[in-house]
Design a protein around this motif. Sequence first.
Motif, mmCIF file in Angstrom:
data_model
loop_
_atom_site.group_PDB
_atom_site.id
_atom_site.type_symbol
_atom_site.label_atom_id
_atom_site.label_comp_id
_atom_site.label_asym_id
_atom_site.label_seq_id
_atom_site.Cartn_x
_atom_site.Cartn_y
_atom_site.Cartn_z
ATOM 1 N N TYR A 198 34.368 10.904 6.103
ATOM 2 C CA TYR A 198 34.860 10.415 4.814
ATOM 3 C C TYR A 198 35.522 11.590 4.095
ATOM 4 N N HIS B 146 38.363 7.822 1.449
ATOM 5 C CA HIS B 146 38.881 7.045 2.577
ATOM 6 C C HIS B 146 38.435 7.659 3.888
ATOM 7 N N LYS B 147 38.646 6.882 4.947
ATOM 8 C CA LYS B 147 38.148 7.295 6.250
ATOM 9 C C LYS B 147 39.191 8.141 6.965
ATOM 10 N N ASP C 101 40.601 -0.022 8.289
ATOM 11 C CA ASP C 101 39.787 -0.744 7.305
ATOM 12 C C ASP C 101 39.448 -2.162 7.747
#
Length: 297
Positions: free
Chosen positions: A106, A122-123, A34
Amino acid sequence: MRPSALIPALCCTAALILSFLCLFAGHKAGFMEDYHLVTLNTSMIGENLVNETRSTDTSNPLTNLLNGVRNYGSSAINDAIGEVTQKLGIEDFYSAHMLNYCEGQYTPAEAPNATVSESEIHKNVTECSKNRAMYKFDPTAILEEALNKTTGLDVTLDDLHWPSDIETGIKTLNALMGAMFVLYCVAIALIFVALLAAVVAVLLSGRLSACVNFLISVLAFLAIGLASALVTAVMVKATNIINDKGSEIGLEANRGGKFLALTWAATGLMLVVVVSWVVEFCIGRRHTKQPVYAKHG
Ligand SMILES: *[C@@H]1O[C@H](CO)[C@@H](O)[C@H](O)[C@H]1NC(C)=O
Ligand SMILES: *[C@@H]1O[C@H](CO)[C@@H](O)[C@H](O)[C@H]1NC(C)=O
Ligand SMILES: *[C@@H]1O[C@H](CO)[C@@H](O)[C@H](O)[C@H]1NC(C)=O
Ligand SMILES: *[C@@H]1O[C@H](CO)[C@@H](O)[C@H](O)[C@H]1NC(C)=O
Ligand SMILES: *[C@@H]1O[C@H](CO)[C@@H](O)[C@H](O)[C@H]1NC(C)=O
């Protein structure tokens, strides 16, 4: 002994850790992902073409692909988000870090819907490039390579109406990426020297050591401040250009707010160090003057 010099010593230690994290955030898959510089959200690329290429021209490979994706005008349009890029072999996001870039999907969905809120997305990093000082982040080449790898499809970036103006934003980012890297290395070295000098100053009191410490910490503050200012300017400029030119093809760029928090926190800590040496110097002066008054009195 000068116990008050422990304050700048601790601030230097914290600033050193933070600037190391700036340099190494994202250097391997899943490590502080992030804390990216810029993330390109490519999950919607090609969605805009779904309506307009509804032609019967079957010689166009993209038309064939899109015709297989969904029924146009259906209310289930969100269900198909990401389907085009998936078929093209393009990942959902590409994120630039100081030393490399990462790509991935994602999860659980590309865009928020009725059941999946934005904070739940979230990734999931699938791959990161090798770490290299002053690498070039070139999404045009990355996407071209991804399209080339997808066998059985002849779709090119031109078919997707990839705007060539995007290169301007990316070139800005790349031209300054080298300068940013060098500045962070210089800043880390200077903060380290400032830390050593502060530790020495805990043992040795006196105005000279306060003065030397002040000079070193000013240099370290300037280096990390310059690096932070540069990275902020580049991030804002690059994302603005990409969002401006890319919105028509569904490309979105997000700047790394968490990275900015990290680098400005390090800068703030070094400012505290500079100020504490100024205070130290002034207190030191008062102490050395006292005996002089005593003699005259
Ligand atoms: C495609 O057409 C549908 C139905 O006409 C419309 O709801 C949708 O917004 C259009 N999508 C784009 C990207 O223009
Ligand atoms: C990715 O971009 C699309 C289109 O702009 C947007 O709808 C979606 O919410 C974005 N996804 C994330 C996780 O930011
Ligand atoms: C939201 O997205 C998830 C993941 O793609 C999907 O399973 C779910 O059915 C979607 N919900 C709605 C209401 O579309
Ligand atoms: C991330 O992706 C991998 C491979 O695509 C998958 O096996 C894994 O379950 C995913 N992780 C999450 C948290 O979705
Ligand atoms: C992709 O293929 C095209 C045409 O075959 C070629 O010109 C281009 O250099 C390739 N790009 C990459 C990044 O491999």
